[in-house]
Every structure is written in structure tokens, then in C-alpha cells.
Design a protein around this motif. Structure first.
Motif, PDB file in Angstrom:
ATOM      1  N   PHE A  27      30.922  54.069  75.600  1.00 27.13           N
ATOM      2  CA  PHE A  27      31.559  54.632  74.394  1.00 27.13           C
ATOM      3  C   PHE A  27      30.618  54.591  73.188  1.00 27.13           C
ATOM      4  N   GLU A  28      29.964  53.457  72.957  1.00 30.24           N
ATOM      5  CA  GLU A  28      29.125  53.330  71.771  1.00 30.24           C
ATOM      6  C   GLU A  28      27.937  54.292  71.831  1.00 30.24           C
ATOM      7  N   GLN A  29      27.319  54.421  73.015  1.00 25.84           N
ATOM      8  CA  GLN A  29      26.181  55.333  73.139  1.00 25.84           C
ATOM      9  C   GLN A  29      26.641  56.784  72.997  1.00 25.84           C
ATOM     10  N   ALA A  30      27.801  57.108  73.577  1.00 21.88           N
ATOM     11  CA  ALA A  30      28.328  58.465  73.448  1.00 21.88           C
ATOM     12  C   ALA A  30      28.672  58.782  71.994  1.00 21.88           C
ATOM     13  N   ALA A  31      29.259  57.785  71.288  1.00 21.95           N
ATOM     14  CA  ALA A  31      29.601  57.989  69.876  1.00 21.95           C
ATOM     15  C   ALA A  31      28.349  58.220  69.040  1.00 21.95           C
ATOM     16  N   SER A  32      27.282  57.470  69.345  1.00 22.11           N
ATOM     17  CA  SER A  32      26.029  57.621  68.600  1.00 22.11           C
ATOM     18  C   SER A  32      25.463  59.031  68.774  1.00 22.11           C
ATOM     19  N   VAL A  33      25.469  59.517  70.045  1.00 21.74           N
ATOM     20  CA  VAL A  33      24.970  60.868  70.313  1.00 21.74           C
ATOM     21  C   VAL A  33      25.861  61.911  69.635  1.00 21.74           C
ATOM     22  N   HIS A  34      27.172  61.667  69.649  1.00 19.54           N
ATOM     23  CA  HIS A  34      28.102  62.607  69.032  1.00 19.54           C
ATOM     24  C   HIS A  34      27.843  62.727  67.531  1.00 19.54           C
ATOM     25  N   ILE A  35      27.668  61.607  66.869  1.00 18.02           N
ATOM     26  CA  ILE A  35      27.391  61.628  65.425  1.00 18.02           C
ATOM     27  C   ILE A  35      26.067  62.345  65.145  1.00 18.02           C
ATOM     28  N   ALA A  36      25.062  62.073  65.979  1.00 16.92           N
ATOM     29  CA  ALA A  36      23.769  62.740  65.799  1.00 16.92           C
ATOM     30  C   ALA A  36      23.907  64.246  65.970  1.00 16.92           C
ATOM     31  N   LEU A  37      24.718  64.677  66.933  1.00 15.75           N
ATOM     32  CA  LEU A  37      24.897  66.105  67.173  1.00 15.75           C
ATOM     33  C   LEU A  37      25.654  66.763  66.017  1.00 15.75           C
ATOM     34  N   LEU A  38      26.668  66.058  65.482  1.00 17.37           N
ATOM     35  CA  LEU A  38      27.392  66.584  64.323  1.00 17.37           C
ATOM     36  C   LEU A  38      26.452  66.739  63.130  1.00 17.37           C
ATOM     37  N   ALA A  39      25.591  65.759  62.922  1.00 12.00           N
ATOM     38  CA  ALA A  39      24.638  65.829  61.808  1.00 12.00           C
ATOM     39  C   ALA A  39      23.650  66.965  62.014  1.00 12.00           C
ATOM     40  N   HIS A  40      23.177  67.126  63.252  1.00  9.66           N
ATOM     41  CA  HIS A  40      22.238  68.211  63.566  1.00  9.66           C
ATOM     42  C   HIS A  40      22.878  69.570  63.296  1.00  9.66           C
ATOM     43  N   ASP A  41      24.125  69.755  63.757  1.00  9.03           N
ATOM     44  CA  ASP A  41      24.806  71.028  63.554  1.00  9.03           C
ATOM     45  C   ASP A  41      25.045  71.301  62.071  1.00  9.03           C
ATOM     46  N   ALA A  42      25.404  70.242  61.323  1.00  8.29           N
ATOM     47  CA  ALA A  42      25.640  70.409  59.885  1.00  8.29           C
ATOM     48  C   ALA A  42      24.364  70.843  59.173  1.00  8.29           C
ATOM     49  N   GLN A  43      23.249  70.258  59.568  1.00  7.94           N
ATOM     50  CA  GLN A  43      21.973  70.609  58.945  1.00  7.94           C
ATOM     51  C   GLN A  43      21.572  72.042  59.299  1.00  7.94           C
ATOM     52  N   GLN A  44      21.823  72.445  60.535  1.00 10.40           N
ATOM     53  CA  GLN A  44      21.453  73.792  60.951  1.00 10.40           C
ATOM     54  C   GLN A  44      22.284  74.845  60.239  1.00 10.40           C
ATOM     55  N   ARG A  45      23.572  74.557  59.979  1.00 13.48           N
ATOM     56  CA  ARG A  45      24.426  75.531  59.314  1.00 13.48           C
ATOM     57  C   ARG A  45      24.157  75.580  57.825  1.00 13.48           C
ATOM     58  N   LEU A  60      35.512  62.386  60.997  1.00  6.13           N
ATOM     59  CA  LEU A  60      34.090  62.075  61.044  1.00  6.13           C
ATOM     60  C   LEU A  60      33.233  63.298  60.736  1.00  6.13           C
ATOM     61  N   ARG A  61      33.655  64.447  61.200  1.00  3.32           N
ATOM     62  CA  ARG A  61      32.889  65.675  60.966  1.00  3.32           C
ATOM     63  C   ARG A  61      32.713  65.920  59.466  1.00  3.32           C
ATOM     64  N   GLY A  62      33.764  65.653  58.695  1.00  8.17           N
ATOM     65  CA  GLY A  62      33.670  65.840  57.255  1.00  8.17           C
ATOM     66  C   GLY A  62      32.709  64.866  56.608  1.00  8.17           C
ATOM     67  N   LEU A  63      32.727  63.620  57.051  1.00  2.00           N
ATOM     68  CA  LEU A  63      31.815  62.627  56.494  1.00  2.00           C
ATOM     69  C   LEU A  63      30.363  62.994  56.792  1.00  2.00           C
ATOM     70  N   VAL A  64      30.106  63.383  58.017  1.00  2.00           N
ATOM     71  CA  VAL A  64      28.738  63.748  58.395  1.00  2.00           C
ATOM     72  C   VAL A  64      28.276  64.961  57.590  1.00  2.00           C
ATOM     73  N   ARG A  65      29.197  65.877  57.349  1.00  2.00           N
ATOM     74  CA  ARG A  65      28.845  67.062  56.567  1.00  2.00           C
ATOM     75  C   ARG A  65      28.406  66.665  55.153  1.00  2.00           C
ATOM     76  N   LEU A  66      29.104  65.691  54.567  1.00  2.00           N
ATOM     77  CA  LEU A  66      28.746  65.239  53.228  1.00  2.00           C
ATOM     78  C   LEU A  66      27.371  64.585  53.199  1.00  2.00           C
ATOM     79  N   LEU A  67      27.015  63.919  54.303  1.00  2.00           N
ATOM     80  CA  LEU A  67      25.770  63.140  54.344  1.00  2.00           C
ATOM     81  C   LEU A  67      24.611  63.908  54.966  1.00  2.00           C
ATOM     82  N   ARG A  68      24.786  65.192  55.224  1.00  2.00           N
ATOM     83  CA  ARG A  68      23.789  65.925  56.001  1.00  2.00           C
ATOM     84  C   ARG A  68      22.426  66.000  55.328  1.00  2.00           C
ATOM     85  N   GLU A  69      22.370  65.896  53.991  1.00  2.00           N
ATOM     86  CA  GLU A  69      21.089  65.983  53.290  1.00  2.00           C
ATOM     87  C   GLU A  69      20.399  64.634  53.176  1.00  2.00           C
ATOM     88  N   ASN A  70      21.069  63.581  53.606  1.00  2.00           N
ATOM     89  CA  ASN A  70      20.473  62.240  53.510  1.00  2.00           C
ATOM     90  C   ASN A  70      19.308  62.118  54.503  1.00  2.00           C
TER      91      ASN A  70
END
Length: 525
Positions: A507-525, A429-439
Motif C-alpha cells: 500500500f505505501e509503495q503504491a500510494a507513493s507512486v500514485h502521488i508521484a503520478l498525480l504530480a506528474h500529470d498536474a505538471q504536464q497539464r 489528494l488530487r487537489g492538494l497535489v495540484r496546488l503543490l505542482r510548482e514546488n
């Protein structure tokens, strides 16, 4: 490596006058010249024109002169006539021009035979001709050419010095040399490895196509119109500059090459770049491969000339976060692996391995990564790898894939417990979010989900959330990693849930927050 100067290329000075060209001058044609011997030497360069009636004129010459004479002191003495021609040959005269008249009403046979044996052009003038006009015409042309050569030399010196003073990179200096020489320019080390080139791209590609063979011939002076200048200082040679196919006079080309070599030595001594020329060469090639601006097929001659084996090889694109190219290059030499290592424009270090096809690519990649961990003392160091490729045209996509994997794991390898060699399948998932970080939709989602923490600027709570989700919501491990007690962690998790308005046990709410955090970190880096 290769660029085209925006300014118009400077045309090299015309070659020095040859004997053949002198004979086509309008003033000379008025004398009805006829070549009676030594026609094979008509392309000799005329360095000067000398009028002489002395029988021993050969001792006065230094080579390259066209000698004009009426032969008045030679008439009637065949021995002197033959020796006159031989002495001019020994003095390396360009040619002898004999004005027919009272001394010799017809071409003398003894002089003609001697000149033919020596290969010395013998020219007779059938009509009376003032030698002064010929010397004036030829010598004025020669002076203009010498002045043009000196002017070119000084222009090159001035332009290159200005670039060095302005802190220009090596490539800019070579572009300027190519502009003045109007031919491909190649910079090599002493092993004939190409470090940089300049000039018209198609012409440079033609030069590099069979580089390994032609480089050694050029270095030994075996190729016409290839002019070489040694680079070095303090008694040590470390490179060579080549003007490939210079169309002007050889002496002018040597002068230009020497001026360029002086500037390059000065540039290196002043430290025009933090990178060595070898490092700049590898960086330029790998950056061009990753960018895709230049088709991979066009980069193949550069790769071969840079010393990378490319025939019947397996290529393994790698990217190593937080590693110096010099460390990786040294590791390649220790392991006996062929490859290039360089820091790309975005600050990550790429390595392109070139392996024989009968060697196990995956095993050697794993060995490279293991030795990297041992050598750097970093047990969490990772090597992002793409799949091996046997087709050169697939290398750019492989390098981009390895860079994507490296970006996805940067800063998270310890928490995720990744292996030494990480591939696309490992980043999930981290790789997918990284690809989509500019969306924009992904960016908006990340801001909306994390707004309760981001707007309050509470980095400590954000870091606890990051660790908690990365460890699979393991409270004990999260408390241990943050050096807090379990009750203290519970209070922080409750604060996080309150600010975000979520239930992290769901689980679903935690997954949503996790994806948002991965996207945030990808954008910051």
C-alpha cells in the motif's frame, strides 16, 4: 476594461467663443461695451460676426451670428427698431452690437425693451470703434477653432484606422478615443448594458456608479456634456458610444464621437476578435476578478453596469471545463438565471451566478450542472463550484477556488466517477497535489519515483499504471478498460514494477507512486 494610455491625453479644442468672451477681447474693450438688455443670453455661442445696416437683416442670417450695426437706417422709426430686434430673435442671432454715434447717441429705449423681452443680448459701444477690427479678431479665432476641430477629427480617424489595420482589440480603440476626448468613454448595447469603458479609472467609476439611471438620461440627451453616437450598419442599430463629460465644444465632441463610431462599426464588421463585444465584456470582468489585480470593490460598478444584479444577491462562482461560453450563456437564459459566462485567459470557462438570496443556491447549481449534461450529451461533464457567497469581496477567492477544483479534475472525471457538481472536498489528494505542482521538491519527487518509466518513454505502460491506480488497483476493471486479457495485464504490471523497482501490492509503495503520478500529470497539464 479600463486602461490608462501611456501617451499624454489630448486636450479637446476650446469651446466656441461666447458673447461674453467676445466682449472681453482687448479690441472690443477699447469700444467700452455695455450690455443694456438680454444679459441672460451672454453665454450663447457666436458662430460668426456679421456687419449689416439693412433693416431686414434677419432674413440673411442662419443663426448664431453676432450682428454689428450703427442703426443708421433705424433712427427715428421706433416701429422699425422693435421689428429689427424681433427679426434678429427669429433668426436666432447670438447678439446685436450697436455702435453709438450720430444715429443713436444713447441706447434706444424701444430696442432695449424689445431685446429684453426676446432675451437677445443688446450691447452698445460708447466709443467709436472700427467694426472691421472686431470681425477680423473674432472670425480668425473661429476659423482657428474650426480648423482645430477638423484636425482632431482627422487625427482620430487616422489613429483608429491604423489600429484596426494592425488588428488591435476593441479596448485599444476605446483607449485611443479616450485619449483624444480627455473624458470617460463608454460603449453600450441598446439595453444600456456596458460592454467596455476607457479613460481614467476613477472618472470611469464615477460614471458607472449610478449607471442604470444616468444611461437612459444620457441616451435621451438629458445630460449636458454627454455626447452620444449610434453604432450600427445595414439598417440595424446595435450599440451606442458615449463621451461622458466632454469638456470641449459640443460640435467638436459630436464630430469626434461620429469618427469613433465609424471606426468601431468597421472594427466589428471586420471581425477584430473572435468574441462578440458582449463576450469580451464578460471576459474582461471575470478575468479581472480572478486575477485580483483590481480590488473587487472597484469592479462592482462595472459588474452592475454590465447587467449583473449585485444588490442583496448570492454569488456562486463556477468553472466548467471543456465548455463554450456561448453554450453556458444560453443555458443561463433557458433556466432564467442571472449570471456572466466567459472563457478566462487560461482557457477555462467561468460562470458567475447571481441569485436572489431567498433561492436555494446549491439546488440551482445542481440543476445547472444536470441541464448541462443533458444539453451537451456528455454524461461525464462536471461543474466545479465554490461555496456560495453573499459578500461581493469574496467572489474573487471563490472563482480561484472553483478554477483550482476544475484543474484538479480535468481529464479524470470519468475514471473517478465524480458527481455533476464538484467542490473542493471532492478532489481530496488530487487537489492538494495540484496546488503543490510548482514546488521543486514535489517535481523532484515525481521525477525520481517515475524515472524508470519516463526515461524509457513508454506511454502505454504509464497509461496502464494510471488506470490501475485510479481504479483502486482493480485488475479486472483495468484489463477491461484497456481491452486486454488478465494474463496480458499481469505481464504489463510486472514490467511496470520492474522498471520502477516497487511492489504495487504494498500500500505505501503504491500510494507513493500514485502521488508521484498525480504530480506528474498536474505538471504536464
Amino acid at each position: 476594461m479600463t486602461t490608462t494610455s501611456a501617451s499624454r491625453p489630448a486636450a479637446p479644442p476650446e469651446p466656441a467663443l461666447s458673447v461674453r468672451q467676445v466682449l472681453t477681447l482687448e479690441r472690443v474693450l477699447a469700444g467700452e461695451p455695455e450690455v443694456v438688455a438680454g444679459a441672460g443670453g451672454l453665454d450663447r455661442a457666436v458662430r460668426w460676426v456679421h456687419v449689416a445696416e439693412a433693416a431686414d437683416v434677419g432674413v440673411m442670417l442662419t443663426g448664431g451670428e453676432m450682428v454689428l450695426t450703427t442703426g443708421v437706417l433705424l433712427a427715428g422709426d421706433e416701429t422699425r427698431q422693435a421689428e429689427y430686434i424681433r427679426s434678429l430673435h427669429r433668426a436666432e442671432a447670438a447678439a446685436v452690437v450697436l455702435g453709438l454715434g450720430r444715429a443713436f447717441p444713447a441706447p434706444p429705449e424701444v430696442m432695449r425693451r424689445a431685446a429684453e423681452r426676446c432675451g437677445l443680448p443688446l450691447v452698445v459701444l460708447h466709443r467709436p470703434f472700427p467694426f472691421a477690427e472686431l470681425t477680423e479678431e473674432v472670425q480668425s479665432r473661429l476659423v482657428r477653432r474650426k480648423f482645430a476641430a477638423v484636425s482632431l477629427s482627422e487625427a482620430v480617424r487616422t489613429d483608429l484606422t491604423a489600429l484596426i489595420t494592425a488588428g488591435a482589440p476593441l479596448q485599444r480603440l476605446l483607449d485611443e478615443v479616450a485619449r483624444h476626448s480627455a473624458c470617460p468613454v463608454v460603449l453600450t448595447n441598446l439595453a444600456h448594458r456596458v460592454l467596455a469603458t476607457a479613460g481614467e479609472r476613477s472618472a470611469v467609476d464615477d460614471v458607472l456608479r449610478d449607471w442604470e439611471r444616468v444611461a437612459r438620461q444620457a441616451g435621451g440627451g438629458a445630460l449636458d456634456a454627454w455626447i452620444s453616437a449610434e453604432l450600427g450598419g445595414r439598417g440595424e442599430r446595435w450599440g451606442r458610444l458615449l463621451l461622458c463629460g466632454y469638456r470641449g465644444e459640443a460640435a467638436t465632441g459630436r464630430l469626434l464621437a461620429d469618427r469613433a463610431a465609424e471606426a468601431l462599426v468597421l472594427h466589428r464588421m471586420l471581425g477584430g476578435s473572435a468574441l462578440s463585444w458582449e463576450e469580451q465584456s464578460a471576459q474582461s470582468l471575470l478575468t479581472d476578478l480572478v486575477s485580483g489585480v483590481v480590488p473587487a470593490r472597484q469592479l462592482l460598478p462595472r459588474a452592475r453596469a454590465a447587467g449583473l444584479p449585485v444588490n442583496l444577491r448570492t454569488f456562486v462562482p463556477l468553472v466548467v471545463p471543456d465548455a463554450a461560453p456561448a453554450v453556458l450563456d444560453r443555458l443561463l437564459r433557458v433556466l432564467g438565471l442571472s449570471g456572466l459566462a466567459a472563457e478566462l485567459a487560461d482557457g477555462v470557462t467561468a460562470v458567475l451566478l447571481s441569485l436572489p438570496r431567498d433561492r436555494p443556491a446549491d439546488a440551482l447549481t445542481a440543476l445547472f450542472a444536470a441541464r448541462l449534461r443533458e444539453g451537451t450529451g456528455r454524461p461525464d461533464a462536471v461543474v466545479a463550484a465554490a461555496d456560495p457567497h453573499t459578500v461581493w469581496e469574496e467572489v474573487p477567492a471563490g472563482l480561484r477556488e472553483a478554477r483550482h477544483v476544475a484543474e484538479a479534475v480535468t481529464g479524470s472525471s470519468a475514471a473517478l466517477g465524480l458527481p455533476a457538481v464538484v467542490r473542493l472536498k471532492d478532489v481530496h489528494l488530487r487537489g492538494l497535489v495540484r496546488l503543490l505542482r510548482e514546488n521543486p521538491h514535489v517535481q523532484s519527487f515525481a521525477e525520481r519515483e517515475l524515472d524508470g518509466l519516463l526515461c524509457r518513454a513508454e506511454p502505454e505502460l504509464l497509461e496502464v499504471l494510471r488506470t490501475y491506480l485510479a481504479t483502486g488497483r482493480n485488475k479486472s476493471r483495468t484489463a477491461r478498460l484497456h481491452h486486454v486479457s488478465r494474463p496480458a495485464l499481469y505481464r504489463r504490471l510486472e514490467a511496470i514494477q520492474g522498471r520502477l523497482g516497487v511492489d504495487l501490492d504494498d500500500f505505501e509503495q503504491a500510494a507513493s507512486v500514485h502521488i508521484a503520478l498525480l504530480a506528474h500529470d498536474a505538471q504536464q497539464r
